[in-house]
Write a protein that holds these residues in place. Structure first.
Motif: not given
Length: 266
Positions: A199-211, A234-246
């Motif tokens: 499947n395609k890949v959706k990548v969410v990049v977070i810098n944990p030390k910037s906040i 917020k990002k995790y919830r967005e990805l969890a409700v995404d029903t695509s197989p990515d």
């Protein structure tokens, strides 16, 4: 402790779990007929590794490592039910452990495996489609597909298949970012060609030390008595409700320290 202080504490007995027994039950439940001998070999492998290999902070020979190998063994048994079980266990041990060992420790690890699994030959993995897609993606990104670079990408891919979460550790300019981006692009390429059931890949990049920690995980507002979600939630919830197989990768790109990584466990 002095006796008067000792009286305030209760004695607690702790026991080491029987790795061999746990492994045996796990393997039997996954359909292995030679579970007993393979469980003994698995425990012996980690015992010898802890004695002979160098001491590194990211080496782990405990229950978590054993369970990772057992999960991988269960997955390959499903994929190749007719293949020799010693070969399947050897594949699982190599796939899970080789990527994290430093170069000097790799020959030692291979020697341990050859002693415990004498005469067992591993079939060469079929990476033809993946290699072609990676080389195409490297050309797009103006990168050189060197053997070491490709080998590390294959190892990363194998780890993704058997683990929920993992770390890519290395020095700056060690090609860590290029590696996962190239793999993500190659998986998308394979998906467009309908190969390897990828499947395609959706990548969410977070810098944990910037906040701040509260902004990352969420925090309780002492004034309004309300819970505010953090960036990760917020990002995790967005990805969890995404029903695509990515595939969805949440990437923490930054230095690892005890402050933010410990909160990840909870």
């Amino acid at each position: 402790l002095p006796d008067n202080l000792k009286a305030l504490f209760r004695d607690v007995a702790m026991m080491v779990p029987d790795y061999a027994m746990i492994s045996e039950v796990f393997l039997f439940s996954n359909g292995y007929l030679e579970a007993r001998s393979l469980a003994v070999k698995l425990v012996a492998t980690y015992k010898l590794c802890s004695e002979q290999l160098s001491s590194q902070s990211h080496y782990d020979y405990g229950m978590r490592a054993v369970i990772s190998v057992l999960r991988a063994a269960g997955a390959v048994k499903l994929k190749y039910p007719e293949r020799d079980e010693s070969v399947l266990m050897l594949i699982s041990l190599k796939d899970v452990n080789l990527p994290k060992f430093l170069a000097p420790d790799v020959p030692l690890f291979n020697n341990i495996l050859s002693d415990l699994f004498p005469g067992v030959e591993l079939p060469e993995p079929d990476y033809d489609h993946m290699r072609a897609s990676l080389e195409l993606e490297c050309a797009r990104r103006n990168l050189q597909p060197t053997p070491v670079f490709l080998e590390k990408i294959f190892q990363l891919y194998e780890m993704i298949l058997v683990r929920h979460g993992l770390m890519i550790v290395g020095y700056s300019y060690g090609a860590k970012t290029c590696m996962y981006r190239t793999l993500a692009g190659a998986l998308g390429d394979l998906n467009s060609k309908g190969l390897l059931e990828e499947n395609k890949v959706k990548v969410v990049v977070i810098n944990p030390k910037s906040i701040y920690m509260g902004q990352l995980y969420g925090q309780f507002d002492p004034v309004s008595h309300e819970w505010q979600d953090g960036v990760l939630a917020k990002k995790y919830r967005e990805l969890a409700v995404d029903t695509s197989p990515d595939r969805k990768w949440v990437m923490f790109d930054g230095p690892v320290d005890a402050i933010w990584i410990e909160n990840m466990n909870t």
